[in-house]
Write an enzyme that holds these catalytic residues in place. Structure first.
Site, PDB file in Angstrom:
ATOM      1  N   ILE A  11      -7.585 133.164  66.168  1.00 40.98           N
ATOM      2  CA  ILE A  11      -7.562 132.744  67.588  1.00 40.98           C
ATOM      3  C   ILE A  11      -7.602 131.229  67.720  1.00 40.98           C
ATOM      4  CG2 ILE A  11     -10.054 132.746  68.069  1.00 40.98           C
ATOM      5  CD1 ILE A  11      -9.298 134.306  70.685  1.00 40.98           C
ATOM      6  N   ASP A  34     -16.916 133.237  66.674  1.00 40.12           N
ATOM      7  CA  ASP A  34     -17.646 132.109  67.295  1.00 40.12           C
ATOM      8  C   ASP A  34     -17.768 130.957  66.299  1.00 40.12           C
ATOM      9  OD1 ASP A  34     -20.887 131.649  68.822  1.00 40.12           O
ATOM     10  OD2 ASP A  34     -18.914 131.234  69.649  1.00 40.12           O
ATOM     11  N   VAL A 122     -20.038 141.777  64.430  1.00 42.87           N
ATOM     12  CA  VAL A 122     -21.505 141.817  64.239  1.00 42.87           C
ATOM     13  C   VAL A 122     -22.173 142.768  65.224  1.00 42.87           C
ATOM     14  CG1 VAL A 122     -23.591 140.376  64.555  1.00 42.87           C
ATOM     15  CG2 VAL A 122     -21.645 139.514  63.228  1.00 42.87           C
TER      16      VAL A 122
HETATM   17  N1  APR Z   1      -9.759 134.847  65.157  1.00 44.47           N
HETATM   18  C1  APR Z   1      -9.726 136.033  65.831  1.00 44.47           C
HETATM   19  N2  APR Z   1     -10.628 137.008  65.670  1.00 44.47           N
HETATM   20  C2  APR Z   1     -11.618 136.785  64.762  1.00 44.47           C
HETATM   21  C3  APR Z   1     -11.734 135.586  64.025  1.00 44.47           C
HETATM   22  C4  APR Z   1     -10.748 134.596  64.251  1.00 44.47           C
HETATM   23  N3  APR Z   1     -10.769 133.413  63.610  1.00 44.47           N
HETATM   24  N4  APR Z   1     -12.838 135.690  63.222  1.00 44.47           N
HETATM   25  C5  APR Z   1     -13.368 136.908  63.428  1.00 44.47           C
HETATM   26  N5  APR Z   1     -12.646 137.575  64.356  1.00 44.47           N
HETATM   27  C6  APR Z   1     -12.838 138.923  64.874  1.00 44.47           C
HETATM   28  C7  APR Z   1     -13.672 139.875  64.051  1.00 44.47           C
HETATM   29  O1  APR Z   1     -12.904 140.374  62.957  1.00 44.47           O
HETATM   30  C8  APR Z   1     -13.965 140.933  65.096  1.00 44.47           C
HETATM   31  O2  APR Z   1     -12.860 141.809  65.201  1.00 44.47           O
HETATM   32  O3  APR Z   1     -13.550 138.822  66.086  1.00 44.47           O
HETATM   33  C9  APR Z   1     -14.066 140.121  66.400  1.00 44.47           C
HETATM   34  C10 APR Z   1     -15.482 139.956  66.937  1.00 44.47           C
HETATM   35  O4  APR Z   1     -16.399 139.877  65.860  1.00 44.47           O
HETATM   36  P1  APR Z   1     -17.644 138.841  65.867  1.00 44.47           P
HETATM   37  O5  APR Z   1     -17.123 137.481  65.721  1.00 44.47           O
HETATM   38  O6  APR Z   1     -18.622 139.338  64.872  1.00 44.47           O
HETATM   39  O7  APR Z   1     -18.230 138.959  67.347  1.00 44.47           O
HETATM   40  P2  APR Z   1     -19.230 140.032  67.981  1.00 44.47           P
HETATM   41  O8  APR Z   1     -19.110 141.354  67.347  1.00 44.47           O
HETATM   42  O9  APR Z   1     -19.021 139.911  69.458  1.00 44.47           O
HETATM   43  O10 APR Z   1     -20.671 139.474  67.588  1.00 44.47           O
HETATM   44  C11 APR Z   1     -21.101 138.273  68.206  1.00 44.47           C
HETATM   45  O11 APR Z   1     -21.799 137.329  66.146  1.00 44.47           O
HETATM   46  O12 APR Z   1     -21.030 135.387  65.275  1.00 44.47           O
HETATM   47  C12 APR Z   1     -22.055 135.924  65.999  1.00 44.47           C
HETATM   48  O13 APR Z   1     -22.752 134.128  67.426  1.00 44.47           O
HETATM   49  C13 APR Z   1     -22.096 135.382  67.404  1.00 44.47           C
HETATM   50  O14 APR Z   1     -24.206 136.401  67.778  1.00 44.47           O
HETATM   51  C14 APR Z   1     -22.845 136.488  68.069  1.00 44.47           C
HETATM   52  C15 APR Z   1     -22.258 137.728  67.417  1.00 44.47           C
END
Ligand code: APR
Length: 169
Positions: A11, A34, A122
């Protein structure tokens, strides 16, 4: 109604007006998408996030995009629900993430927006259910956003997003 595209990729490399990050309530950054967004936008993103946070699950808040390359002008920080089995309103909170992010996009005049698969990493939200919620919510949103790109980071997520697009016609 916004046109929706499902794509595979990172992204932080999207050429849109605003990218959405799946944050935690502090908006200070974290892992997953994030972490990638904060790495690409630089340390000012955490400073800006910290200044406006905390952000409630289901809400969304905008900051500038700082070191992210143009045309990205904004980062929309939204906090997904932690999956606790589905009986704690998780689906409504996730729908609210997409709805509020589009409302914020309208407030900042973003016409093209990229979303990650919010809460499916996560936070453990089942990716098939999350994909259906994402597509249905975006489709039913009254928004000036013209183009939404749902960015899958892996093939499994892309498959679920594509299936949701097909299923909801
Ligand atoms: N581009 C697009 N999608 C991504 C990228 C990227 N660079 N990196 C990871 N993802 C995807 C993951 O594979 C997953 O499908 O983003 C989706 C959401 O995963 P997470 O990042 O783990 O987000 P979430 O499940 O909402 O958990 C949020 O995790 O990183 C911490 O600070 C954040 O506490 C918060 C929690």
């Amino acid at each position: 109604m916004a046109a929706i595209e499902v794509v595979m990729g990172d992204i932080t490399r999207e050429n849109v007006d605003a990218i959405v990050t799946a944050a935690n309530e502090s908006l200070l950054g974290g892992g997953g998408v994030d972490g990638a967004v904060h790495r690409a936008a630089g340390p000012r993103l955490a400073q800006a996030g910290g200044a406006i946070g905390p952000c409630e699950p289901g809400d969304a808040m905008p900051t500038p995009a700082f070191d992210l390359d143009p045309p990205v002008r904004h980062v929309i920080h939204t906090v997904g629900p932690v999956w606790e089995g589905g009986g704690h309103g998780e689906a409504d909170v996730l729908a609210s993430c997409y709805r509020r992010s589009l409302q914020i996009a309208d407030e900042i005049d973003a016409r093209t927006v990229a979303f990650p698969a919010i809460a499916t990493g996560v936070y453990g939200f089942p990716p098939d259910q999350a994909a259906r919620i994402a597509v249905a919510t975006i489709r039913s949103a009254a928004t000036n956003v013209q183009r939404v790109r749902l960015v899958a980071f892996d093939e499994d997520t892309r498959k679920h997003l594509q299936a949701a697009m097909t299923a909801t016609g």
